[in-house]
Scaffold this motif. Structure first.
Motif, PDB file in Angstrom:
ATOM      1  N   ARG A   1       0.810  -1.223   0.000  1.00 42.39           N
ATOM      2  CA  ARG A   1       0.000   0.000   0.000  1.00 42.39           C
ATOM      3  C   ARG A   1       0.844   1.275   0.000  1.00 42.39           C
ATOM      4  NH1 ARG A   1      -5.434  -0.543   1.547  1.00 42.39           N
ATOM      5  NH2 ARG A   1      -6.003  -2.678   2.057  1.00 42.39           N
TER       6      ARG A   1
ATOM      7  N   TYR B   1      -4.213  -4.812  -3.130  1.00 39.68           N
ATOM      8  CA  TYR B   1      -5.079  -4.232  -2.094  1.00 39.68           C
ATOM      9  C   TYR B   1      -6.133  -3.344  -2.745  1.00 39.68           C
ATOM     10  CZ  TYR B   1      -1.628  -0.659  -3.135  1.00 39.68           C
ATOM     11  OH  TYR B   1      -0.792   0.215  -3.801  1.00 39.68           O
TER      12      TYR B   1
ATOM     13  N   ARG C   1      -8.911  -0.643  -1.170  1.00 40.91           N
ATOM     14  CA  ARG C   1      -8.693   0.751  -0.739  1.00 40.91           C
ATOM     15  C   ARG C   1      -9.101   1.723  -1.824  1.00 40.91           C
ATOM     16  NH1 ARG C   1      -5.592   5.348  -2.155  1.00 40.91           N
ATOM     17  NH2 ARG C   1      -3.784   4.071  -2.580  1.00 40.91           N
TER      18      ARG C   1
END
Length: 572
Positions: A428, A491, A494
């Protein structure tokens, strides 16, 4: 010193000292006997001096972590420096500083990369290979001596007359030069044989072929191996060999044959870019493969008379060349260390023919081509007998290829940029100190790259809110970038949350949204905006409300799962 402190902190924070050691850093516990301690540290210093230099931290237990790893050292720096000089041949000068850390007195010994080959006074010669000190064989000592003294083995006379150059090889290089886009190379094709050989640095002052000329243009001489390359193909990674080719000298024709053998077995994945341009993504990008092969021919140690080994399957392509990396170059600095040819005359011949990139470009290009094709970077490893380049042939991440093609041209060709984007597809956030080792630069240089990518014209990163005022903030991909990368990002949720929130806010304010609005909100093209809308419709966040069914003006409003304002205000 700053880098050493960072590594010491990693040990203190629970990371095993053995795992923190690198090609340039070694931890040592002081021997109880003064004489043994000095001998031990002199050997360690020789090891680094025969490599690329490095630091030895004395007073740390190898393999321990936390406070237990730090046991301290009571050696006097001035006396130790003198003893290391006395116990090495030629006398090695090092710098030694006292370091106070975790309540213990440590010593940091900084060893420069040597100008000669060093040994202990007992005659033991070592070299740092990865995190180990390995004894050097006589051939290793001879190789390193020549490299450090600038002796070009390939420029020496082979003893073979010019008329032993293979006529087919000469015809091939003329055809190669004549078809070049470079006008000067085209002119070389029109030269007489002797003048052409001089241009290629294939003829020495004695009028005989150099070793470089022999390698490039001659069939094997007496006592030489018939094989320059051994190529093996398998239908699966662990299957039996279904094809094997043993390619003989000269090197120029073996090079071309090897390229064709790999090309004939390449698979293709077609990709259409947002602007309509079509790309054909190969299993193993030809540009990357060509550079790996060129490096194996140019930098492999021809003195060993061992063929280049190539193993090819749909799952991996591995190219092994004889001999270690050239002195001063390690796997940890191979992207940024100035290129140093083992055999300058041979390298010049390959570059003149257009078979290799200019100095310092080949490895960078391998990385760029693999990342731009949506695949992992090559794995480069070495031991004292060989250098291996491994390409993995997994299915390409097409979204990465499409996204990188939208970047400004300078960024598409910037290895640092591509490595950072690839890293952020898996993680991230990143900070300069984490990126530095990946792009093989200092923390400050890494921070400059991150800062550049967070500004126009690239503008693909942003500092996180909680770290933006720090010296080294944490950076992440902008939400719209993650949306473009889609499932290539590990990810992805998000980004979905960020996109959902912006779309929901817009509909709350204006009642509807369309493709053009999505383009403006997220700075994406019409196709990427279409994908965002499809995802939102599929999750019933929005629903089509206009009678028009196609085009950028189709309107969407709140869908069955559109969150109401009260829930959203409460969640905020």
């Amino acid at each position: 010193m700053a880098r050493t402190l960072a590594e010491l902190k990693a040990v203190l924070n629970g990371k095993s000292s053995a795992k923190v050691e690198t090609e340039r850093l070694d931890f040592k516990e002081q021997k109880s006997n003064f004489k043994e301690a000095c001998n031990d540290l002199a050997e360690a210093a020789v090891c680094f001096a025969n490599g690329s230099g490095g630091a030895i931290v004395v007073g740390v237990v190898d393999g321990e972590s936390g406070d237990a790893a730090f046991v301290g050292c009571d050696l006097d720096p001035a006396i130790l420096r003198s003893r290391i000089h006395q116990l090495t041949n030629p006398g090695l000068l090092v710098d030694i500083d006292v370091v106070e850390f975790s309540g213990k007195r440590l010593l940091e010994i900084r060893v420069p990369e040597g100008l000669e080959v060093y040994s202990t006074t007992k005659g033991y010669t070592y070299q740092r290979i990865n995190t180990d000190c390995a004894p050097m064989r006589p051939a290793d000592v001879a190789r390193l001596t020549e490299e450090r003294r600038g002796i070009d083995w390939s420029a020496a006379s082979s003893g073979r007359p010019v008329d032993e150059a293979d006529p087919l090889a000469l015809r091939y290089i003329r055809r190669l030069l004549a078809s070049s886009a470079d006008r000067s190379r085209q002119q070389y094709a029109e030269l007489g044989d002797l003048d052409l050989l001089r241009v290629l640095k294939a003829v020495g002052n004695d009028g005989l072929l150099t070793r470089s000329g022999e390698i490039l243009l001659c069939a094997p001489g007496p006592g030489a191996s018939d094989e320059v390359v051994v190529y093996q193909h398998k239908r699966t990674q662990s299957g039996e060999i279904d094809s094997i080719a043993r390619l003989p000298a000269p090197a120029v024709t073996a090079f071309e044959e090897l390229i064709q053998l790999i090309r004939a077995r390449q698979g293709i994945t077609p990709v259409t870019l947002p602007d309509g341009q079509q790309l054909q993504i190969e299993d193993y990008p030809s540009g990357a493969v060509r550079e790996a092969i060129a490096n194996s021919f140019i930098h492999g140690d021809w003195r060993l008379r061992v063929p280049i080994q190539v193993e090819h399957s749909p799952q991996y392509l591995r190219i092994d060349s004889p001999g270690p990396l050239v002195s001063g170059i390690m796997t940890s600095n191979i992207l940024t260390h100035g290129s140093r040819a083992r055999f300058p005359a041979l390298a010049a011949g390959f570059r003149t023919l257009g078979l290799a990139e200019e100095v310092g470009q080949g490895v960078d290009r391998m990385y760029r081509e693999m990342i731009r094709s949506g695949r992992d970077i090559p794995i480069i490893s070495e031991d004292p007998s060989r250098v291996s380049v491994l390409f993995r042939g997994q299915p390409p991440k097409v979204r990465i290829t499409k996204f990188l093609a939208t970047l400004p041209a300078p960024e598409q060709n910037d290895t640092d940029t591509l490595l950072i984007v690839r890293r952020l597809c898996d993680k991230r956030t990143v900070k300069a100190d984490a990126v530095a080792s990946e792009i093989q630069r200092s923390n400050e240089e890494a921070q400059a790259v991150l800062l550049r990518l967070s500004a126009q014209p690239g503008n693909i990163l942003e500092p996180t809110r909680g770290t933006m005022n720090r010296r080294f903030p944490s950076y992440r991909l902008r939400a719209e970038v993650v949306a473009q990368l889609g499932n290539a990002v590990a990810y992805h949720s998000r980004a979905i949350d960020d996109i959902d929130n912006k779309v929901i806010d817009h509909i709350n304010d204006y009642g509807e949204i369309n493709n053009r609005t999505i383009q403006r909100l997220f700075d994406v093209d019409v196709y990427q905006a279409r994908d965002i809308l499809r995802d939102l419709v599929g999750r019933e966040i929005i629903a089509r409300t206009s009678t028009q069914r196609r085009g950028v003006a189709v309107k969407y409003s709140a869908g069955p799962r559109f969150p109401d304002n009260r829930r959203r205000r409460k969640s905020r």
